[in-house]
Write a protein that holds these residues in place. Sequence first.
Motif, short mmCIF file in Angstrom:
data_model
loop_
_atom_site.label_atom_id
_atom_site.label_comp_id
_atom_site.label_asym_id
_atom_site.label_seq_id
_atom_site.Cartn_x
_atom_site.Cartn_y
_atom_site.Cartn_z
N GLY A 47 39.90 36.76 6.93
CA GLY A 47 38.74 36.38 6.16
C GLY A 47 37.78 35.51 6.95
O GLY A 47 37.67 35.64 8.18
N ALA A 48 37.10 34.59 6.27
CA ALA A 48 36.06 33.77 6.89
C ALA A 48 36.56 32.41 7.37
O ALA A 48 35.75 31.54 7.71
CB ALA A 48 34.91 33.58 5.91
N ASP A 49 37.86 32.20 7.41
CA ASP A 49 38.42 30.93 7.86
C ASP A 49 38.12 30.74 9.35
O ASP A 49 38.56 31.54 10.18
CB ASP A 49 39.93 30.92 7.63
N PRO A 50 37.38 29.71 9.74
CA PRO A 50 37.02 29.54 11.16
C PRO A 50 38.23 29.32 12.07
O PRO A 50 38.14 29.55 13.27
CB PRO A 50 36.10 28.31 11.15
N PHE A 51 39.36 28.88 11.52
CA PHE A 51 40.55 28.63 12.35
C PHE A 51 40.93 29.86 13.16
O PHE A 51 41.20 29.76 14.36
CB PHE A 51 41.71 28.20 11.46
N SER A 52 40.98 31.02 12.51
CA SER A 52 41.44 32.22 13.21
C SER A 52 40.46 32.63 14.31
O SER A 52 40.87 33.12 15.37
CB SER A 52 41.62 33.38 12.23
N TYR A 53 39.17 32.41 14.08
CA TYR A 53 38.17 32.76 15.08
C TYR A 53 38.30 31.84 16.31
O TYR A 53 38.23 32.31 17.46
CB TYR A 53 36.76 32.64 14.49
N HIS A 54 38.50 30.56 16.05
CA HIS A 54 38.69 29.63 17.17
C HIS A 54 40.02 29.89 17.89
O HIS A 54 40.09 29.77 19.12
CB HIS A 54 38.64 28.18 16.66
N ALA A 55 41.05 30.24 17.13
CA ALA A 55 42.34 30.53 17.75
C ALA A 55 42.23 31.71 18.70
O ALA A 55 42.80 31.70 19.80
CB ALA A 55 43.39 30.81 16.67
N PHE A 56 41.48 32.73 18.29
CA PHE A 56 41.26 33.90 19.15
C PHE A 56 40.58 33.48 20.45
O PHE A 56 40.98 33.90 21.54
CB PHE A 56 40.41 34.94 18.42
N ASN A 57 39.56 32.63 20.33
CA ASN A 57 38.85 32.16 21.53
C ASN A 57 39.76 31.38 22.47
O ASN A 57 39.73 31.58 23.68
CB ASN A 57 37.66 31.28 21.12
N VAL A 58 40.55 30.49 21.91
CA VAL A 58 41.43 29.66 22.75
C VAL A 58 42.47 30.54 23.46
O VAL A 58 42.73 30.37 24.66
CB VAL A 58 42.12 28.58 21.89
N LEU A 59 43.06 31.47 22.73
CA LEU A 59 44.05 32.37 23.34
C LEU A 59 43.40 33.24 24.42
O LEU A 59 44.01 33.50 25.47
CB LEU A 59 44.69 33.24 22.26
N LEU A 60 42.18 33.66 24.16
CA LEU A 60 41.48 34.49 25.14
C LEU A 60 41.17 33.70 26.41
O LEU A 60 41.28 34.22 27.53
CB LEU A 60 40.19 35.04 24.52
N HIS A 61 40.80 32.44 26.25
CA HIS A 61 40.56 31.60 27.42
C HIS A 61 41.84 31.39 28.22
O HIS A 61 41.82 31.39 29.46
CB HIS A 61 39.98 30.25 26.99
N ALA A 62 42.95 31.20 27.53
CA ALA A 62 44.23 31.06 28.23
C ALA A 62 44.56 32.33 29.01
O ALA A 62 45.03 32.27 30.15
CB ALA A 62 45.34 30.73 27.23
N LEU A 63 44.30 33.49 28.38
CA LEU A 63 44.54 34.77 29.07
C LEU A 63 43.65 34.88 30.31
O LEU A 63 44.12 35.28 31.39
CB LEU A 63 44.25 35.93 28.11
N ASN A 64 42.37 34.52 30.18
CA ASN A 64 41.47 34.59 31.32
C ASN A 64 41.93 33.68 32.45
O ASN A 64 41.82 34.04 33.63
CB ASN A 64 40.06 34.18 30.89
N SER A 65 42.45 32.52 32.11
CA SER A 65 42.94 31.59 33.13
C SER A 65 44.11 32.19 33.89
O SER A 65 44.21 32.04 35.12
CB SER A 65 43.35 30.26 32.47
N VAL A 66 44.99 32.89 33.18
CA VAL A 66 46.11 33.56 33.84
C VAL A 66 45.59 34.70 34.72
O VAL A 66 46.09 34.91 35.83
CB VAL A 66 47.10 34.09 32.79
N LEU A 67 44.60 35.45 34.23
CA LEU A 67 44.04 36.54 35.04
C LEU A 67 43.39 36.00 36.30
O LEU A 67 43.46 36.64 37.37
CB LEU A 67 43.01 37.32 34.21
N VAL A 68 42.75 34.83 36.22
CA VAL A 68 42.19 34.21 37.41
C VAL A 68 43.30 33.87 38.40
O VAL A 68 43.17 34.09 39.61
CB VAL A 68 41.39 32.94 37.05
N PHE A 69 44.41 33.36 37.88
CA PHE A 69 45.55 33.07 38.76
C PHE A 69 46.04 34.34 39.45
O PHE A 69 46.27 34.36 40.66
CB PHE A 69 46.70 32.45 37.97
N VAL A 70 46.20 35.41 38.68
CA VAL A 70 46.68 36.68 39.25
C VAL A 70 45.72 37.20 40.31
O VAL A 70 46.13 37.66 41.38
CB VAL A 70 46.87 37.73 38.14
N LEU A 71 44.41 37.10 40.02
CA LEU A 71 43.41 37.56 40.98
C LEU A 71 43.46 36.74 42.27
O LEU A 71 43.48 37.30 43.37
CB LEU A 71 42.02 37.48 40.35
#
Length: 231
Positions: A102-126
């Motif tokens: 739904g419209a709960d901002p928590f889930s939208y922010h959680a997606f962003n935070v998890l995505l940033h963590a994933l990007n940080s790992v991808l930078v490490f792999v690269l």
Amino acid sequence: MSIPNSPESLSSRANPEPRRWAVLAASAVAVAALLVYHRTLDYPFVYDDDSFVVLNRAIRSLRPLGRFFTDPDAQADNPQLARDVYRPLTTISYAVNYRLFGADPFSYHAFNVLLHALNSVLVFVLLFSLMSRLSARAPPQPSGQTLPAFAGALLFALHPVQTEAVAWVSQRSILMSQAFFLAAVLGYLRLRRTGKLSDFLWALGAFVLSLLSKESAAVYVALIPLIELAL
């Protein structure tokens, strides 16, 4: 699996480094990114979040999916803003958020935070992959590939320049374009080694997805010649 005589396999024989240290380093980078930005989970929607998410009626349904690619008005509630951008994959991600939570901002922010963590790992792999190739042409260093890759990825994860992209839901487009472009570069590095059609399609497909997340991802192409110069 390492390809015989590839930079990775030659480097590994010259300067063996336990895989577990690389895994631990990548995990530490992800944890650091999560810890630094976990407070954004309690943030409300701000600024352009209203137009892209809160007031955007298009994201309240995933059907028909094709309209996110063909209807400019599906991008944002503000007509001018909707015509200034083309980010169908990012808009679809908002629709998935809305469908699940739904419209709960928590889930939208959680997606962003998890995505940033994933990007940080991808930078490490690269960085680890690039260091492996460079170390094949230079004398072995005591720090190997893990330490430089860890330092670079940690800087990416914690640098204040990332704050807006992570904290604003509407800046998810940056995070998604980063993720797909990093995947494209990894595919490109693999293509240089294998020459396989599947790796070419991987690199090309990921780059197209990066463009569909944020149109300005086109400038990332300039990084490829820099990588070629380094290698």
